[in-house]
Design an enzyme around this catalytic site. Sequence first.
Site, PDB file in Angstrom:
ATOM      1  N   MET A  29      13.215  20.513  21.334  1.00  0.00           N
ATOM      2  CA  MET A  29      12.881  21.111  22.632  1.00  0.00           C
ATOM      3  C   MET A  29      13.076  22.630  22.548  1.00  0.00           C
ATOM      4  O   MET A  29      13.247  23.300  23.559  1.00  0.00           O
ATOM      5  CB  MET A  29      13.738  20.505  23.735  1.00  0.00           C
ATOM      6  CG  MET A  29      13.452  18.997  23.883  1.00  0.00           C
ATOM      7  SD  MET A  29      13.762  18.340  25.520  1.00  0.00           S
ATOM      8  CE  MET A  29      15.518  18.555  25.640  1.00  0.00           C
ATOM      9  N   ALA A  31      14.782  26.407  21.518  1.00  0.00           N
ATOM     10  CA  ALA A  31      16.095  27.064  21.477  1.00  0.00           C
ATOM     11  C   ALA A  31      16.777  26.648  20.170  1.00  0.00           C
ATOM     12  O   ALA A  31      17.900  26.121  20.147  1.00  0.00           O
ATOM     13  CB  ALA A  31      16.951  26.720  22.695  1.00  0.00           C
ATOM     14  N   HIS A  36      18.966  22.470  13.876  1.00  0.00           N
ATOM     15  CA  HIS A  36      17.521  22.162  13.776  1.00  0.00           C
ATOM     16  C   HIS A  36      16.986  22.585  12.410  1.00  0.00           C
ATOM     17  O   HIS A  36      16.222  21.855  11.784  1.00  0.00           O
ATOM     18  CB  HIS A  36      16.722  22.933  14.836  1.00  0.00           C
ATOM     19  CG  HIS A  36      16.976  22.508  16.244  1.00  0.00           C
ATOM     20  ND1 HIS A  36      17.538  23.344  17.175  1.00  0.00           N
ATOM     21  CD2 HIS A  36      16.715  21.349  16.884  1.00  0.00           C
ATOM     22  CE1 HIS A  36      17.622  22.721  18.334  1.00  0.00           C
ATOM     23  NE2 HIS A  36      17.134  21.507  18.194  1.00  0.00           N
ATOM     24  N   GLN A  60      12.450  13.475  30.544  1.00  0.00           N
ATOM     25  CA  GLN A  60      13.767  13.019  30.090  1.00  0.00           C
ATOM     26  C   GLN A  60      14.911  13.703  30.830  1.00  0.00           C
ATOM     27  O   GLN A  60      16.073  13.478  30.531  1.00  0.00           O
ATOM     28  CB  GLN A  60      13.914  13.169  28.582  1.00  0.00           C
ATOM     29  CG  GLN A  60      14.027  14.593  28.058  1.00  0.00           C
ATOM     30  CD  GLN A  60      14.005  14.623  26.532  1.00  0.00           C
ATOM     31  OE1 GLN A  60      12.963  14.442  25.916  1.00  0.00           O
ATOM     32  NE2 GLN A  60      15.156  14.847  25.918  1.00  0.00           N
TER      33      GLN A  60
HETATM   34  O1  PAF Z   1      16.623  15.739  20.958  1.00  0.00           O
HETATM   35  C1  PAF Z   1      15.726  16.402  21.523  1.00  0.00           C
HETATM   36  O2  PAF Z   1      15.638  17.617  21.402  1.00  0.00           O
HETATM   37  C2  PAF Z   1      14.731  15.662  22.398  1.00  0.00           C
HETATM   38  O3  PAF Z   1      15.324  14.607  23.059  1.00  0.00           O
HETATM   39  C3  PAF Z   1      13.466  15.194  21.631  1.00  0.00           C
HETATM   40  C4  PAF Z   1      13.815  14.180  20.563  1.00  0.00           C
HETATM   41  C5  PAF Z   1      12.789  16.400  21.001  1.00  0.00           C
HETATM   42  C6  PAF Z   1      12.487  14.536  22.600  1.00  0.00           C
HETATM   43  O4  PAF Z   1      12.091  15.406  23.603  1.00  0.00           O
END
Ligand code: PAF
Length: 281
Positions: A29, A31, A36, A60
């Site tokens: 998502m 940032a 990551h 979500q």
């Molecule tokens: O973990 C996240 O950043 C989010 O839940 C994902 C897996 C990208 C789904 O929007």
Amino acid sequence: MQVFYNSKSIKAYLDTLIENKSIGFVPTMGALHHGHLSLVEQAKTENHLVVVSIFVNPTQFDKKEDLNKYPRTIDLDLKLLQTINCDMVFIPDVEEMYHQNILAEHFDFGGIEFEMEGKFRKGHFDGVGTIVKRFFEIIKPHKAYFGEKDFQQLQIVKKLVEINNIPVKIIGCEIFREEDGLAMSSRNIRLSEKQRKAAPFIYEILLEAKKKFGIISVDKIKQLVEEQFANNEYLKLEYFEIACEESLKPVNDCQEKRNYRAFIAVFANDVRLIDNIRLGN
Ligand code: PAF
């Protein structure tokens, strides 16, 4: 690094690739932080090409305020991905992923969706399942990478793939921590200086629970954790649970052949932080 903004163009590009090229996928998502980037690095070593998606998924979030405040740092994210030679980035907008219908599909994940995060963030995993399934349909990755910080999400995605027969291997990657132990999270940049100083306490508590697991009862550990947070000026405990890794059902005692984890969710004012740790060896 190629950047795509709509599914048609990334699909068309992926279709031109020679067969037998494996695709690794890292959904995010944005940032972005070193956690990551470590997922991208791992994906690079295990695949011919890596796609990263950046999309703040509205379905979500159970609270509109949380969605609005979610950090968005797209220019920086692209720079970071460039520094590690990511191959492709997919940045769709909400219209692209949901058209006019910003609603989650409903999934039966066999009960794991109702534990812990599911209790406190109603509908959260339907939202995650919806968007991850859509990304899998567009990108058709061979492997997809998810951090263990969101351990329940990782189990949900494994279940999503199983119940929908999606041919992708889900890889769980270890939690990346700051030097002081705080689990890396996009939300950390929203912490004030004082909250940031207080936040490593979350990991300290998990380490403490790990030490005590098997020595004193689970109930006693939970009571100690609650007591430790009771007087904390900056951190408010939402839940602490010890649960079985597979069923995610909180337990009161442990059986030798099962793997257990301690899970925690804490608020620093309106910033929600989660973490977990594997118990035993
Ligand atoms: O973990 C996240 O950043 C989010 O839940 C994902 C897996 C990208 C789904 O929007």
